[in-house]
Design a protein around this motif. Structure first.
Motif, short mmCIF file in Angstrom:
data_model
loop_
_atom_site.label_atom_id
_atom_site.label_comp_id
_atom_site.label_asym_id
_atom_site.label_seq_id
_atom_site.Cartn_x
_atom_site.Cartn_y
_atom_site.Cartn_z
N GLY A 112 0.84 -1.19 0.00
CA GLY A 112 0.00 0.00 0.00
C GLY A 112 0.87 1.24 0.00
N ILE A 113 0.72 2.07 -1.02
CA ILE A 113 1.55 3.26 -1.17
C ILE A 113 0.72 4.50 -0.84
CG2 ILE A 113 2.97 4.63 -2.75
CD1 ILE A 113 3.37 1.97 -4.35
N GLY A 114 1.12 5.19 0.21
CA GLY A 114 0.48 6.44 0.59
C GLY A 114 1.33 7.61 0.10
N PRO A 115 0.88 8.83 0.30
CA PRO A 115 1.64 9.98 -0.17
C PRO A 115 3.08 10.03 0.36
CG PRO A 115 -0.54 10.66 0.48
CD PRO A 115 -0.39 9.22 0.90
N GLY A 116 3.29 9.60 1.58
CA GLY A 116 4.64 9.65 2.15
C GLY A 116 5.00 8.42 2.94
N SER A 117 4.27 7.33 2.72
CA SER A 117 4.54 6.12 3.50
C SER A 117 4.19 4.89 2.67
CB SER A 117 3.73 6.14 4.79
OG SER A 117 2.36 6.33 4.51
N ILE A 118 4.76 3.77 3.10
CA ILE A 118 4.51 2.49 2.43
C ILE A 118 4.09 1.50 3.51
CG2 ILE A 118 5.44 0.71 0.90
CD1 ILE A 118 7.75 2.71 0.28
N PHE A 119 3.05 0.75 3.22
CA PHE A 119 2.54 -0.27 4.12
C PHE A 119 2.55 -1.61 3.40
CE2 PHE A 119 0.68 3.72 5.41
CZ PHE A 119 0.88 3.71 6.79
N MET A 120 2.46 -2.67 4.18
CA MET A 120 2.43 -3.99 3.57
C MET A 120 1.62 -4.95 4.43
SD MET A 120 4.67 -6.18 5.49
CE MET A 120 4.92 -7.39 4.25
N GLY A 121 1.13 -5.97 3.78
CA GLY A 121 0.45 -7.06 4.47
C GLY A 121 0.79 -8.35 3.74
N ALA A 122 0.94 -9.43 4.47
CA ALA A 122 1.26 -10.71 3.86
C ALA A 122 0.46 -11.79 4.58
CB ALA A 122 2.76 -10.99 3.98
N TRP A 123 -0.26 -12.58 3.80
CA TRP A 123 -1.14 -13.61 4.35
C TRP A 123 -1.05 -14.88 3.52
CZ3 TRP A 123 -2.83 -8.66 3.00
CH2 TRP A 123 -3.04 -7.79 4.08
N THR A 124 -1.30 -16.01 4.17
CA THR A 124 -1.38 -17.25 3.42
C THR A 124 -2.66 -17.23 2.58
OG1 THR A 124 -2.63 -18.46 5.10
CG2 THR A 124 -0.19 -18.52 5.27
N LYS A 125 -2.66 -18.00 1.52
CA LYS A 125 -3.87 -18.11 0.71
C LYS A 125 -5.00 -18.68 1.55
CE LYS A 125 -5.75 -20.05 -3.54
NZ LYS A 125 -5.47 -20.90 -4.70
N ALA A 126 -4.67 -19.62 2.42
CA ALA A 126 -5.70 -20.23 3.28
C ALA A 126 -6.37 -19.17 4.15
CB ALA A 126 -5.08 -21.32 4.14
#
Length: 175
Positions: A112-126
């Protein structure tokens, strides 16, 4: 005869980006065509992984060229990932589009790219399929092949947690 140029300029003005993007470090993401935002995310994740020391691989065609269309986007440390990238919307959330249940991948990685920041999420398909990460909404009424996952920044991790998040996910996939 109406002034068509003035009318179009007025209409375009009503569609301009939210002011939070003006002059921001990642303002250019808003100028990338929607069809290329995913490529930006994949290239970013690839470079980040390589700097950390994670192995990365991509699906290839018969000639050994990297495919841009395949059932999964990239492999990190031997695990297949679907990578989704979104810029922050006017309401401050991220809309990760075209999450597909039927494709053979092991995990979903969202950037996730915001104006001045970057976020992330990681999940299993399950975890995606069973709804543990939240409800996904169909991208097309009456269809069930492609979904949208909405996340606010407080539902994601800062990009500085990337290495730990991937290690945690890899452990969960092996567990």
């Amino acid at each position: 005869m109406p002034d068509a140029l003035a009318i179009l300029a007025e209409v375009l003005g009503s569609y301009s980006d939210h002011p939070k993007w003006t002059g921001s470090p990642f303002e250019n993401i808003r100028r990338v065509p929607n069809t290329k935002v995913g490529d930006v995310g994949q290239d970013f994740v690839e470079k980040l992984c390589l700097q950390i020391g994670f192995s990365v691989a991509f699906p290839e065609d018969a000639k050994g060229k990297r495919k841009r269309q395949s059932p999964w986007d990239m492999m990190i440390e031997g695990k297949t990932f679907e990578v989704k990238t979104a810029s922050e919307d006017k309401g401050g959330a991220f809309q990760f589009n075209h999450v597909r249940y039927h494709r053979p991948y092991e995990a979903v990685l969202c950037i996730g790219i915001g104006p001045g920041s970057i976020f992330m999420g990681a999940w299993t398909k399950a975890d995606i399929v069973t709804g543990k990460v939240g409800t996904l909404v169909s991208m097309e009424q009456g269809a069930n092949a492609s979904y949208k996952m909405s996340k606010r920044p407080d539902q994601l991790r800062p990009i500085t947690d990337f290495e730990d998040a991937i290690l945690d996910l890899l452990a969960a996939l092996d567990g």
